[in-house]
Design an enzyme around this catalytic site. Structure first.
Site, PDB file in Angstrom:
ATOM      1  N   ASP A  16      20.972  22.737  38.357  1.00 39.29           N
ATOM      2  CA  ASP A  16      20.982  22.358  36.945  1.00 39.29           C
ATOM      3  C   ASP A  16      21.165  20.853  36.978  1.00 39.29           C
ATOM      4  O   ASP A  16      22.286  20.358  37.030  1.00 39.29           O
ATOM      5  CB  ASP A  16      22.161  23.059  36.244  1.00 39.29           C
ATOM      6  CG  ASP A  16      22.310  22.634  34.782  1.00 39.29           C
ATOM      7  OD1 ASP A  16      21.326  22.147  34.195  1.00 39.29           O
ATOM      8  OD2 ASP A  16      23.414  22.780  34.231  1.00 39.29           O
TER       9      ASP A  16
ATOM     10  N   TRP B 291      19.737  16.740  36.007  1.00 41.06           N
ATOM     11  CA  TRP B 291      19.034  15.889  35.050  1.00 41.06           C
ATOM     12  C   TRP B 291      19.060  14.461  35.541  1.00 41.06           C
ATOM     13  O   TRP B 291      19.902  14.095  36.358  1.00 41.06           O
ATOM     14  CB  TRP B 291      19.683  16.006  33.661  1.00 41.06           C
ATOM     15  CG  TRP B 291      21.131  15.646  33.637  1.00 41.06           C
ATOM     16  CD1 TRP B 291      21.655  14.406  33.446  1.00 41.06           C
ATOM     17  CD2 TRP B 291      22.258  16.518  33.813  1.00 41.06           C
ATOM     18  NE1 TRP B 291      23.031  14.462  33.495  1.00 41.06           N
ATOM     19  CE2 TRP B 291      23.430  15.738  33.716  1.00 41.06           C
ATOM     20  CE3 TRP B 291      22.394  17.897  34.040  1.00 41.06           C
ATOM     21  CZ2 TRP B 291      24.704  16.266  33.838  1.00 41.06           C
ATOM     22  CZ3 TRP B 291      23.670  18.423  34.173  1.00 41.06           C
ATOM     23  CH2 TRP B 291      24.803  17.618  34.071  1.00 41.06           C
TER      24      TRP B 291
ATOM     25  N   SER C 233      25.262  20.858  29.627  1.00 44.04           N
ATOM     26  CA  SER C 233      25.615  22.094  30.306  1.00 44.04           C
ATOM     27  C   SER C 233      26.932  22.596  29.714  1.00 44.04           C
ATOM     28  O   SER C 233      27.896  21.839  29.622  1.00 44.04           O
ATOM     29  CB  SER C 233      25.801  21.836  31.802  1.00 44.04           C
ATOM     30  OG  SER C 233      24.654  21.197  32.314  1.00 44.04           O
TER      31      SER C 233
ATOM     32  N   CYS D 179      24.790  20.943  40.490  1.00 50.77           N
ATOM     33  CA  CYS D 179      24.616  20.448  39.117  1.00 50.77           C
ATOM     34  C   CYS D 179      24.984  18.972  39.042  1.00 50.77           C
ATOM     35  O   CYS D 179      25.927  18.515  39.681  1.00 50.77           O
ATOM     36  CB  CYS D 179      25.483  21.251  38.158  1.00 50.77           C
ATOM     37  SG  CYS D 179      25.346  20.676  36.446  1.00 50.77           S
TER      38      CYS D 179
HETATM   39  P1  FAD Z   1      20.406   8.195  24.875  1.00 46.31           P
HETATM   40  O1  FAD Z   1      20.537   7.489  23.592  1.00 46.31           O
HETATM   41  O2  FAD Z   1      19.522   9.358  24.943  1.00 46.31           O
HETATM   42  O3  FAD Z   1      20.034   7.180  25.982  1.00 46.31           O
HETATM   43  C1  FAD Z   1      19.675   7.661  27.250  1.00 46.31           C
HETATM   44  C2  FAD Z   1      18.489   6.866  27.693  1.00 46.31           C
HETATM   45  O4  FAD Z   1      18.922   5.583  28.088  1.00 46.31           O
HETATM   46  C3  FAD Z   1      17.820   7.443  28.916  1.00 46.31           C
HETATM   47  O5  FAD Z   1      16.864   8.388  28.568  1.00 46.31           O
HETATM   48  C4  FAD Z   1      17.198   6.239  29.518  1.00 46.31           C
HETATM   49  O6  FAD Z   1      15.967   5.996  28.906  1.00 46.31           O
HETATM   50  C5  FAD Z   1      18.129   5.145  29.135  1.00 46.31           C
HETATM   51  N1  FAD Z   1      19.004   4.800  30.263  1.00 46.31           N
HETATM   52  C6  FAD Z   1      20.138   5.427  30.624  1.00 46.31           C
HETATM   53  N2  FAD Z   1      20.707   4.826  31.673  1.00 46.31           N
HETATM   54  C7  FAD Z   1      19.916   3.799  31.987  1.00 46.31           C
HETATM   55  C8  FAD Z   1      19.975   2.795  32.979  1.00 46.31           C
HETATM   56  N3  FAD Z   1      20.989   2.730  33.847  1.00 46.31           N
HETATM   57  N4  FAD Z   1      18.977   1.910  33.020  1.00 46.31           N
HETATM   58  C9  FAD Z   1      17.967   1.959  32.132  1.00 46.31           C
HETATM   59  N5  FAD Z   1      17.859   2.900  31.179  1.00 46.31           N
HETATM   60  C10 FAD Z   1      18.824   3.793  31.097  1.00 46.31           C
HETATM   61  N6  FAD Z   1      24.999  14.886  30.305  1.00 46.31           N
HETATM   62  C11 FAD Z   1      26.337  15.023  30.425  1.00 46.31           C
HETATM   63  O7  FAD Z   1      27.091  14.063  30.261  1.00 46.31           O
HETATM   64  N7  FAD Z   1      26.894  16.247  30.724  1.00 46.31           N
HETATM   65  C12 FAD Z   1      26.141  17.353  30.914  1.00 46.31           C
HETATM   66  O8  FAD Z   1      26.671  18.428  31.169  1.00 46.31           O
HETATM   67  C13 FAD Z   1      24.715  17.222  30.786  1.00 46.31           C
HETATM   68  N8  FAD Z   1      23.911  18.288  30.977  1.00 46.31           N
HETATM   69  C14 FAD Z   1      22.564  18.135  30.868  1.00 46.31           C
HETATM   70  C15 FAD Z   1      21.734  19.228  31.074  1.00 46.31           C
HETATM   71  C16 FAD Z   1      20.379  19.105  30.960  1.00 46.31           C
HETATM   72  C17 FAD Z   1      19.485  20.288  31.201  1.00 46.31           C
HETATM   73  C18 FAD Z   1      19.822  17.843  30.611  1.00 46.31           C
HETATM   74  C19 FAD Z   1      18.344  17.668  30.473  1.00 46.31           C
HETATM   75  C20 FAD Z   1      20.629  16.767  30.404  1.00 46.31           C
HETATM   76  C21 FAD Z   1      22.004  16.888  30.526  1.00 46.31           C
HETATM   77  N9  FAD Z   1      22.834  15.787  30.310  1.00 46.31           N
HETATM   78  C22 FAD Z   1      24.191  15.944  30.457  1.00 46.31           C
HETATM   79  C23 FAD Z   1      22.306  14.487  29.840  1.00 46.31           C
HETATM   80  C24 FAD Z   1      22.356  14.442  28.302  1.00 46.31           C
HETATM   81  O9  FAD Z   1      21.438  15.369  27.763  1.00 46.31           O
HETATM   82  C25 FAD Z   1      21.975  13.079  27.710  1.00 46.31           C
HETATM   83  O10 FAD Z   1      20.755  12.682  28.226  1.00 46.31           O
HETATM   84  C26 FAD Z   1      22.989  12.012  27.992  1.00 46.31           C
HETATM   85  O11 FAD Z   1      24.262  12.413  27.517  1.00 46.31           O
HETATM   86  C27 FAD Z   1      22.617  10.716  27.297  1.00 46.31           C
HETATM   87  O12 FAD Z   1      22.493  10.946  25.908  1.00 46.31           O
HETATM   88  P2  FAD Z   1      22.744   9.792  24.858  1.00 46.31           P
HETATM   89  O13 FAD Z   1      22.226  10.232  23.540  1.00 46.31           O
HETATM   90  O14 FAD Z   1      24.168   9.349  24.907  1.00 46.31           O
HETATM   91  O15 FAD Z   1      21.867   8.624  25.423  1.00 46.31           O
END
Ligand code: FAD
Ligand code: 2AM
Length: 720
Positions: A717, A719, A446, A672
């Site tokens: 908003d 997730w 966001s 959010c």
């Molecule tokens: P990834 O490598 O993608 O790993 C995340 C994955 O780890 C998850 O999909 C899940 O499968 C797994 N996982 C996570 N936690 C656990 C758990 N406790 N136990 C088991 N499995 C787990 N994030 C923000 O920080 N700020 C924002 O403003 C924000 N806005 C968003 C808006 C939208 C519309 C959406 C869809 C998501 C938003 N997110 C936001 C989340 C962001 O998009 C990412 O998903 C998040 O930052 C994680 O990304 P990553 O690549 O670091 O982790």
């Protein structure tokens, strides 16, 4: 008709399917790539079930061709539902066409040569009576509109006369979407075979054709695509994208063609907290990109070098990591002919930029892609147990975060312990590894800045994700690991690099795993999480419907705990700017409910918020920030508790000067952050508040919330 002239043969999936000798078309509605990945895997399974599928992106094809399908063909939808129940971007046109209120597909919408010879058939009520379909939806039951997209498409297909083969599948990402998918496939594939009269082998064929063919090639270094500038396959050397690409043409940046944006500011907002919340700003100057408060920023990050190295070692490719390779589809009719943009990449670049290598391996993939390569009894026994038993898989692979590399490394360790010589151990070909890893997807954030204040600068506020593996497996694997979120840990490393020159994030578990890997000579390698990060990242803006009220006299109640504060910060910046520009204009009250663990360590943007609210208060005196610090006292205090405590103020804000609501409020409510618990708890707290103040039942208050949602005055908003 006009639609006829818009129609183009390249967008005709029916003739494409027939020319390719296929009888099934699988369309995926995918936002983050999961549905696409499921569709691809479904295609493979269908092929081994003796039918001939073509997997396509609906965005590139015209729905009008649907009516031209016949009884010997099948269309399959694999549809994700995103956010508030809307279709994915790539299904929008199809969804609008199918889900509109029309009773019939207007025959002028259907290109002439797709109309059946018997014109009467089209004039009947059932324009799709010759069409059969199957549908699987991907959803998450923590959202209000569970699997809405798939449900609507299913209902409309039937209403238009199409026949469904099998049941509608509904995957629930909150529980176990892989198992839901496996169950649906097991029930549906035999019916599909029967429907299409497939006679070939089914299911047990382990001479499956690999999807990809990998060739090591000789190519000039400048042709090797290694930069991670996803989507732009044509040039590998442009360092920072600019909008006028060639004389006169303007680049439109989006998911498939992100803008390579310089990172201008990166700050750890919670340096002494247990969790790291990062503020990262990108420069959009020269991109021609615009955004509005409430939109999302998509970013493409890269995997850590330690995870990439672990993968290269697991595959025996470490020494050849930088060899140029070309990866092509083995099926000449496959919709996607090359796995990566450009003609050549390297193993290292592939695993670093293009593939998500940190997902635990799904059970079905272990069965179909890993098990067939097991050569030793020890490997067959271990891998076989993961493939055969859902609970063993959950406890070992999911809970233990066994990524493809960790899984392979674990097998090697088990084999080594059983005395299996190295050259008889599990060997996974690169092509198989490319299939095991889903494509790296952009992460959405966001936007936390206001375009009115900083039009060419965009910021995000991200919490760094890391959680520890918990494996209950007896004699736990030596690769005890935790999972580090790809994008957020990349951002953390970039933040560290910018501020202190040190790249390593706090925890280096992949590196630890690598040091334990049997083939790895830890003494002779320096293990770093990241080596040399660029100061740019590929980004794009994704439009959202989360919007400030058009009129600043509209009061707002904003609830944004944790990083849910992000869009609220943008909203508050905008209202404060207006207050400074037009101090004579009275604004509606702005209430911001913010929650975090502790005031001392986690109150992000504190000084800024205080100062912005000082400005806002001059034109809307009741405006204020109300905080809930959950861990500053023995009992938890959350934003919803503060809503209840401040019921008078909240109710007064919603009344907009009236004595009683007696219907929807003119005010806007924004929520959010976490979809799983928080958003629901907040909605419940508001229902109680309304019921209490209005003197109505909770049912009536719940309807009030629904009505506010319908009017887009209650916006989420969220997730999970
Ligand atoms: P990834 O490598 O993608 O790993 C995340 C994955 O780890 C998850 O999909 C899940 O499968 C797994 N996982 C996570 N936690 C656990 C758990 N406790 N136990 C088991 N499995 C787990 N994030 C923000 O920080 N700020 C924002 O403003 C924000 N806005 C968003 C808006 C939208 C519309 C959406 C869809 C998501 C938003 N997110 C936001 C989340 C962001 O998009 C990412 O998903 C998040 O930052 C994680 O990304 P990553 O690549 O670091 O982790
Ligand atoms: P906790 O971690 O102490 O339980 C941002 O993550 C803030 O949201 C934290 O203070 C967190 O508290 C809090 N939080 C956790 N669960 C919540 C819920 N169901 N509703 C509202 N806030 C919640």
């Amino acid at each position: 008709s006009s639609s006829k002239s818009e129609y183009s043969e390249a967008r005709d999936f029916v003739s494409k399917m027939r020319k390719a000798g296929k009888n099934v078309v699988v369309f995926y509605g995918s936002q983050t790539g999961t549905a696409e990945d499921f569709a691809t895997r479904l295609g493979k399974d269908m092929q081994s079930a003796g039918v001939r599928p073509l997997v396509l992106d609906p965005e590139s094809y015209d729905w009008q061709c649907l009516a031209g399908m016949n009884e010997n063909e099948l269309i399959v939808f694999v549809l994700a539902t995103s956010g508030e129940g809307e279709p994915t971007d790539n299904m929008e046109a199809w969804f609008d066409a199918l889900a509109s209120d029309r009773e019939n597909i207007d025959d002028s919408d259907i290109p002439e040569f797709f109309q059946p010879d018997d014109k009467d058939e089209l004039d009947s009520d059932m324009p799709l009576s010759s069409v059969s379909y199957a549908v699987f939806g991907l959803g998450n039951n923590t959202y209000e509109q569970f699997n809405h997209h798939a449900r609507v498409v299913d209902a409309r297909m039937r209403a238009l006369g199409a026949t469904r083969v099998g049941e509608r599948g509904e995957g629930d990402d909150d529980v176990d979407i892989e198992e839901d998918f496996a169950k649906w496939k097991a029930a549906t594939l035999p019916l599909v075979r029967e429907y299409l009269g497939a006679t070939g082998d089914s299911g047990t064929d382990d001479t499956l054709q690999p999807t990809w063919a990998v060739a090591e090639i000789e190519v000039d270094a400048d042709k090797v695509w290694v930069r991670g500038e996803m989507g732009d396959g044509s040039s590998s050397s442009s360092s920072s994208g600019s909008s006028p690409s060639e004389a006169g043409t303007t680049t439109i940046y989006g998911t498939h063609r992100p803008f390579i944006a310089p990172i201008t500011v990166a700050t750890d907002l919670t340096p002494s907290g247990e969790r790291h919340v990062l503020h990262v700003e990108f420069d959009l100057e020269g991109s021609g990109m615009h955004y509005e408060a409430g939109d999302h920023l998509g970013i493409y990050a890269a995997n850590s070098d330690a995870e990439v190295d672990l993968m290269l070692h697991a595959l025996g490719l470490f020494e050849r990591a930088d060899t140029p390779i070309c990866v092509r589809a083995t099926d000449p009719f496959a919709a996607q002919q090359t796995l990566f943009p450009g003609t050549a990449t390297t193993y290292r670049a592939a695993f670093r930029h293009y593939l998500d290598i940190t997902d635990p391996v799904p059970r079905a993939q272990i069965a179909s892609l890993v098990l067939p390569h097991a050569r030793s009894a020890a490997a067959r026994e271990f891998i076989g147990s993961l493939a055969a038993d859902k609970d063993v898989h959950a406890a070992t692979v999911s809970a233990g975060c066994l990524t493809p590399a960790r899984l392979i490394t674990a097998v090697h360790q088990i084999e080594a312990a059983a005395g299996v010589p190295k050259d008889e151990q599990l060997a996974i070909p690169a092509a198989t590894a490319f299939e095991l890893c889903p494509r790296m997807q952009a992460r959405l954030y966001s936007i936390s800045s206001s375009a009115r204040v900083t039009p060419t600068r965009v910021s995000i506020t991200a919490v760094v994700l890391q959680y520890n593996a918990q494996t209950t497996m007896a004699g736990a694997l030596p690769l005890g690991a935790s999972r580090l979120g790809v994008a957020t840990n990349y951002l953390l490393a970039a933040t560290n690099q910018i501020n202190s020159g040190s790249l390593d994030p706090v925890v280096v578990t992949a590196a630890n795993a690598l040091a334990e890997a049997p083939q790895f000579d830890a003494k002779n390698h320096v293990i770093r999480s990241y080596v040399n990060l660029p100061s740019t990242l590929p980004v794009f803006v994704r439009r959202s419907t989360f919007r400030l009220p058009a009129d600043a006299s509209t009061p707002m109640v904003m609830v944004g705990p944790g990083t849910g504060l992000a869009p609220m910060r943008a909203f508050v910046q905008e209202r404060a700017l207006l207050a400074r520009q037009s101090p004579e204009k009275a604004q509606g009250t702005s209430l911001l409910f913010f929650g975090a663990r502790s005031a001392a360590t986690d109150y992000t943007y504190r000084d800024e918020l205080v100062s912005l609210f000082d400005d806002i208060k001059k034109t809307a005196p009741e405006s204020r920030v109300i905080t809930a610090f959950s861990r500053d006292q023995p009992q938890k205090i959350y934003v919803q508790h503060r809503l209840a405590e401040n019921a008078d103020l909240v109710y007064r804000t919603l009344l907009c000067g009236k004595d009683k609501l007696n219907g929807p409020s003119r005010a806007h409510i924004y929520v959010c952050g976490d979809a799983k618990m928080m958003a629901k708890d907040v909605s419940r707290a508001l229902i109680t508040l309304i019921a209490d103040r209005e003197g109505v039942s909770e049912d009536v208050a719940a309807k009030w919330i629904s009505e506010m949602r319908r009017l887009s005055r209650y916006q989420e908003d969220v997730w999970s």
